[in-house]
Design a protein around this motif. Sequence first.
Motif, PDB file in Angstrom:
ATOM      1  N   LEU A  41       0.819  -1.210   0.000  1.00  0.00           N
ATOM      2  CA  LEU A  41       0.000   0.000   0.000  1.00  0.00           C
ATOM      3  C   LEU A  41       0.858   1.267   0.000  1.00  0.00           C
ATOM      4  CD1 LEU A  41      -2.913  -0.869   2.485  1.00  0.00           C
ATOM      5  CD2 LEU A  41      -3.086  -0.484   0.018  1.00  0.00           C
ATOM      6  N   VAL A  42       1.922   1.278   0.810  1.00  0.00           N
ATOM      7  CA  VAL A  42       2.791   2.448   0.876  1.00  0.00           C
ATOM      8  C   VAL A  42       3.448   2.702  -0.480  1.00  0.00           C
ATOM      9  CG1 VAL A  42       4.902   3.389   1.892  1.00  0.00           C
ATOM     10  CG2 VAL A  42       3.213   2.283   3.355  1.00  0.00           C
ATOM     11  N   LYS A  43       3.949   1.644  -1.105  1.00  0.00           N
ATOM     12  CA  LYS A  43       4.580   1.804  -2.415  1.00  0.00           C
ATOM     13  C   LYS A  43       3.570   2.292  -3.459  1.00  0.00           C
ATOM     14  CE  LYS A  43       8.247  -1.595  -1.679  1.00  0.00           C
ATOM     15  NZ  LYS A  43       8.809  -2.904  -2.088  1.00  0.00           N
ATOM     16  N   ALA A  44       2.348   1.768  -3.367  1.00  0.00           N
ATOM     17  CA  ALA A  44       1.311   2.197  -4.314  1.00  0.00           C
ATOM     18  C   ALA A  44       0.996   3.685  -4.129  1.00  0.00           C
ATOM     19  CB  ALA A  44       0.057   1.346  -4.124  1.00  0.00           C
ATOM     20  N   GLU A  45       0.901   4.117  -2.856  1.00  0.00           N
ATOM     21  CA  GLU A  45       0.626   5.528  -2.593  1.00  0.00           C
ATOM     22  C   GLU A  45       1.773   6.414  -3.080  1.00  0.00           C
ATOM     23  OE1 GLU A  45      -1.981   7.012  -1.622  1.00  0.00           O
ATOM     24  OE2 GLU A  45      -3.224   5.317  -0.990  1.00  0.00           O
ATOM     25  N   GLU A  46       3.007   5.940  -2.914  1.00  0.00           N
ATOM     26  CA  GLU A  46       4.154   6.719  -3.375  1.00  0.00           C
ATOM     27  C   GLU A  46       4.142   6.871  -4.896  1.00  0.00           C
ATOM     28  OE1 GLU A  46       7.395   4.524  -1.708  1.00  0.00           O
ATOM     29  OE2 GLU A  46       7.514   5.806   0.092  1.00  0.00           O
ATOM     30  N   LYS A  47       3.793   5.806  -5.613  1.00  0.00           N
ATOM     31  CA  LYS A  47       3.705   5.885  -7.072  1.00  0.00           C
ATOM     32  C   LYS A  47       2.630   6.871  -7.504  1.00  0.00           C
ATOM     33  CE  LYS A  47       5.464   1.252  -8.132  1.00  0.00           C
ATOM     34  NZ  LYS A  47       5.132  -0.083  -8.706  1.00  0.00           N
ATOM     35  N   MET A  48       1.468   6.792  -6.798  1.00  0.00           N
ATOM     36  CA  MET A  48       0.393   7.724  -7.135  1.00  0.00           C
ATOM     37  C   MET A  48       0.801   9.160  -6.847  1.00  0.00           C
ATOM     38  SD  MET A  48      -2.920   5.584  -5.739  1.00  0.00           S
ATOM     39  CE  MET A  48      -4.061   6.890  -6.190  1.00  0.00           C
ATOM     40  N   PHE A  49       1.576   9.362  -5.786  1.00  0.00           N
ATOM     41  CA  PHE A  49       2.025  10.715  -5.442  1.00  0.00           C
ATOM     42  C   PHE A  49       2.982  11.258  -6.504  1.00  0.00           C
ATOM     43  CE2 PHE A  49       4.986  13.545  -3.107  1.00  0.00           C
ATOM     44  CZ  PHE A  49       4.064  14.516  -2.727  1.00  0.00           C
ATOM     45  N   LEU A  50       3.854  10.378  -7.001  1.00  0.00           N
ATOM     46  CA  LEU A  50       4.779  10.803  -8.043  1.00  0.00           C
ATOM     47  C   LEU A  50       4.044  11.171  -9.335  1.00  0.00           C
ATOM     48  CD1 LEU A  50       7.700   8.228  -7.550  1.00  0.00           C
ATOM     49  CD2 LEU A  50       7.705  10.672  -6.980  1.00  0.00           C
ATOM     50  N   LEU A  85       0.649  13.392   0.067  1.00  0.00           N
ATOM     51  CA  LEU A  85       1.660  13.050   1.072  1.00  0.00           C
ATOM     52  C   LEU A  85       1.002  12.580   2.374  1.00  0.00           C
ATOM     53  CD1 LEU A  85       4.705  12.936   1.399  1.00  0.00           C
ATOM     54  CD2 LEU A  85       4.643  15.271   2.289  1.00  0.00           C
ATOM     55  N   PHE A  86      -0.149  13.135   2.670  1.00  0.00           N
ATOM     56  CA  PHE A  86      -0.876  12.738   3.878  1.00  0.00           C
ATOM     57  C   PHE A  86      -1.221  11.251   3.837  1.00  0.00           C
ATOM     58  CE2 PHE A  86      -4.990  11.851   5.842  1.00  0.00           C
ATOM     59  CZ  PHE A  86      -4.726  12.188   7.160  1.00  0.00           C
ATOM     60  N   ARG A  87      -1.689  10.795   2.666  1.00  0.00           N
ATOM     61  CA  ARG A  87      -2.067   9.373   2.546  1.00  0.00           C
ATOM     62  C   ARG A  87      -0.832   8.478   2.656  1.00  0.00           C
ATOM     63  NH1 ARG A  87      -7.033   8.092   0.551  1.00  0.00           N
ATOM     64  NH2 ARG A  87      -6.205   6.223  -0.448  1.00  0.00           N
ATOM     65  N   ILE A  88       0.299   8.936   2.090  1.00  0.00           N
ATOM     66  CA  ILE A  88       1.533   8.144   2.227  1.00  0.00           C
ATOM     67  C   ILE A  88       1.926   8.022   3.692  1.00  0.00           C
ATOM     68  CG2 ILE A  88       3.997   8.069   1.693  1.00  0.00           C
ATOM     69  CD1 ILE A  88       3.397   9.486  -0.921  1.00  0.00           C
TER      70      ILE A  88
END
Length: 466
Positions: free
Chosen positions: A410-419, A425-428
């Motif tokens: 989940l963290v990696k997925a959120e980071e990809k979406m952020f990029l 950033l809050f969700r990450i």
Amino acid sequence: MKKFLSYFLIFSVYLGFSQTEIDSTLTLSEYIGYVKKFHPIVKQAQLKTTEGEIKLMKARGAFDPKIEVDYDKKKFKNTNYFDKLNTTFKIPTWYGLEFKGNYEKNSGAFLNPEFTVPDEGLYSAGVSASLARGLLTNERMATLKKAKIYRSQARADQQILVNEILYKAILTYFDWLKEYQKRNTYRNFLKNASDRFSNVKRSFEEGDKPAVDTLEASINLKNRILDLEKAKLKYVKSKLKLANYLWLEDNLPLELEEQIIPDTNTLASIDNTLDTSTLNNNQAIVNNHAKIRSLEYKKENLIIDKRLRLNNLLPKVDVEYNFLTSKFGDLSNLDTDNYKAGLNVSIPLFLRKERSDLKLARLKLQDIDFVISSNKANLSNKIDAVQNEISSYLEQNRILNDLVDDYQVLVKAEEKMFLLGEGSLFRINYREVKLIETQLKAIDNFNKYFGAKASLYQLINNQLVN
């Protein structure tokens, strides 16, 4: 060779060699070895068996042969009132018998007629015996029997003390390992927060991210720094607590250097180190447990006390017979015409003291039976509970590991979406907080699993082998 390397490790740590010069990992097996060999309380526990040997020797002293000399003389105004010499050699034996040899020589103008003996003195040889009370058991016999039992009980008590120290020492090692893993966890996530802050700041400077993202990344970084400082403090405390169990020869305390770390592969070796892989017979563990055996030895002593109290209900009948002769070394002079004999009989009319002592002894026996039964049940239940705990913690570990993997995805997925500009950033940070919590739960759960293994080790290692 292995023993030499172990000594080299511990002295190198003491002298402060660098991490590159020695192996910096202190394994659980090495740690237990140092505690067993050098810990002062472990050495102190060994004094219990020494105390048992001393008490046994003291009890045997009641059966040592004795020489008694009684000399009494009175002279007044050139008159020799009396001059009395009485020497006795006694040999106590087991069943209320006492053999005795005596030499008596008395003279004087005012000597009591009963002390009159031939000029060369009077020799006697005989035996005294208790025919009722004290024949089958007496204070001397009871004391010696109890001293022999105490020696065995002291060995059981020594094992209990040593294993209690080892158990606490092992738990301290596991706590050290737990705090080390937590510190590393916070250190890893601090690096993630630092990298994320640098990336967000660079994106802000390039105009890709708003200023609020840099603020949130900065807050997250500061929180990670704070968490790591707290974890460092707990780790240092756990390491100092561990050092309390590490000693060198001559009772010299050992201070661990910074580079010494716990073995992170403890999970793979714990069963071999603690010998807790299988339990063949729970009932045998209970019956041979040092605490149960110690209580059973205590019961044996109470049985001896009860027999002694029962024997005291009998009347006291002491007899004595001595052959008399005036010539030393001539056994032909010993005959039944020359003798000295005595009989002493006494018995309380109501026996209230003796009957009360017997009742109290029986009550103590009933009490110890209850204690033994209760402790056996507690130990049996504890073994079952520990085995259930181990099974449960293993299943919890499997679930927690799956959760950690899922949160990492989940963290990696959120980071990809952020990029890609779709996430925040809050969700990450939120996902990462959940990941950290789950990893810490996994570490705590493994610590509980290790603690259950330590409890099992204590139960198994407390078996007393004859």
